[in-house]
Enzyme design. Structure first.
Site, PDB file in Angstrom:
ATOM      1  N   PRO A  55     -25.768 -25.112  26.869  1.00  0.00           N
ATOM      2  CA  PRO A  55     -25.715 -26.014  25.778  1.00  0.00           C
ATOM      3  C   PRO A  55     -23.600 -25.444  25.629  1.00  0.00           C
ATOM      4  O   PRO A  55     -23.552 -24.850  25.702  1.00  0.00           O
ATOM      5  CB  PRO A  55     -26.419 -26.034  24.798  1.00  0.00           C
ATOM      6  N   GLU A  56     -22.884 -26.724  25.586  1.00  0.00           N
ATOM      7  CA  GLU A  56     -21.982 -26.239  25.247  1.00  0.00           C
ATOM      8  C   GLU A  56     -22.060 -27.917  23.921  1.00  0.00           C
ATOM      9  O   GLU A  56     -22.953 -27.770  22.792  1.00  0.00           O
ATOM     10  CB  GLU A  56     -21.118 -27.135  26.256  1.00  0.00           C
ATOM     11  N   ARG A  68     -34.116 -18.048  30.067  1.00  0.00           N
ATOM     12  CA  ARG A  68     -33.503 -16.687  30.696  1.00  0.00           C
ATOM     13  C   ARG A  68     -33.364 -15.658  29.175  1.00  0.00           C
ATOM     14  O   ARG A  68     -32.786 -14.918  30.028  1.00  0.00           O
ATOM     15  CB  ARG A  68     -32.077 -16.755  31.183  1.00  0.00           C
ATOM     16  N   HIS A 117     -42.360 -19.370  28.774  1.00  0.00           N
ATOM     17  CA  HIS A 117     -40.771 -19.148  27.956  1.00  0.00           C
ATOM     18  C   HIS A 117     -41.381 -19.880  26.951  1.00  0.00           C
ATOM     19  O   HIS A 117     -39.391 -19.592  26.011  1.00  0.00           O
ATOM     20  CB  HIS A 117     -39.973 -19.243  28.751  1.00  0.00           C
TER      21      HIS A 117
END
Length: 277
Positions: free
Chosen positions: A2-3, A113, A94
């Site tokens: 995300p930005e 990740r 996850h």
DNA sequence: ATTTTCTCCTGCATGC
DNA sequence: TGCATGCAGGAGAAAA
């Protein structure tokens, strides 16, 4: 992942969830794996039972202001939140943090990740935190982020304009997708040296940054792979991308081929004809 | 000091 | 089919 527009979208979704459920945090559980850093000491125990006072965004961080210990969440590349109405059925790989909210509702943090992380902070003195002390201004704050600021801070910089605007010490929130989009809109080559930016180019850059980020927020962010708002909806800004991920395709404005090159290790996309300054 | 590369991690596409 | 390689939206550490 995300930005700024994606983090803002998630922040709005989380706030809505807490406001609509309107109950203190219930039991909290986490996975046994570390994220980017080990979990803060007694993290689950500390936030369990607290009331959420506010959730806001600073840079790409989510800040949770609570009746007890305030904390932050950075989403890294693949961090995301979702609300499960029935946890037993929908647990996914996850999933790393489970926050129970009233009857069978569970707010879940998922991070493939594991580049994201949580930490305790004092929301009243964020600037004193190691995570916030070096951060530049918010791009949408015209009081602190403006053309003259960019011009002054770019003098003598040898780095590329693209790396320059992605430096969170200069201005926060711009990541690899929006950097390319912003430079397309401002008509600037990503490879140009920051130190050579004219005042006019700085003005164009500031305007492009404001416009691109605002429009992306209005679209709910960009869904390239798996980004979802906390409520589960997709972002739609990807339909408006002019250059990112469009190498080998035609420029939507002039029709010439979109180029791709690695700058400082990150894929960069631009139109050689439209971006000529 | 500044700037780039490496690193953390998993999943997916690609090519042999 | 299997295996190696490279790449992915972040950003601090290490190297240049």
């Amino acid at each position: 992942m995300p930005e700024l527009p994606e983090v803002e979208t998630i922040q709005k979704g989380l706030l809505q969830i807490f406001e609509s459920i309107n109950t203190p945090i219930g039991n909290v559980h986490r996975s046994s794996q570390s994220l980017r850093f080990p979990w803060p000491r007694n993290f689950c125990k500390e936030i369990s039972g607290q009331r959420i006072v506010n959730i806001y965004r600073r840079a790409k961080y989510l800040v949770f202001e609570t009746s007890g210990q305030d904390f932050i969440c950075h989403l890294g590349m693949t961090g995301n939140w979702r609300l499960d109405e029935n946890r037993a059925i929908t647990k996914r790989p996850h999933d790393h943090l489970f926050i129970e909210l009233g009857h069978k509702k569970v707010l879940i943090y998922n991070d493939v990740r594991r580049f994201g992380f949580f930490d305790f902070v004092d929301a009243g003195h964020l600037e004193l935190s190691r995570w916030f002390s070096h951060l530049g201004p918010e791009p949408l704050d015209s009081e602190t982020f403006h053309a003259e600021y960019l011009f002054v801070n770019s003098r003598k910089k040898q780095t590329s304009v693209k790396s320059f605007i992605m430096d969170q010490r200069l201005v926060v929130g711009i990541g690899n997708i929006y950097a390319s989009e912003v430079l397309f809109r401002s008509g600037l080559r990503p490879t140009g040296k920051a130190g050579r930016l004219s005042r006019e180019s700085c003005q164009n850059l500031v305007r492009a940054i404001r416009e691109v980020l605002s429009e992306a927020m209005a679209q709910g962010g960009t869904t390239i792979k798996d980004f979802r708002a906390a409520g589960g909806s997709k972002g739609y800004f990807q339909q408006k991308l002019m250059v990112y991920g469009r190498d080998e395709q035609e420029c939507r404005v002039c029709g010439s081929g979109i180029r791709k090159k690695r700058i400082a290790g990150r894929s960069t996309f631009w139109c050689g004809r439209c971006q000529n300054r």
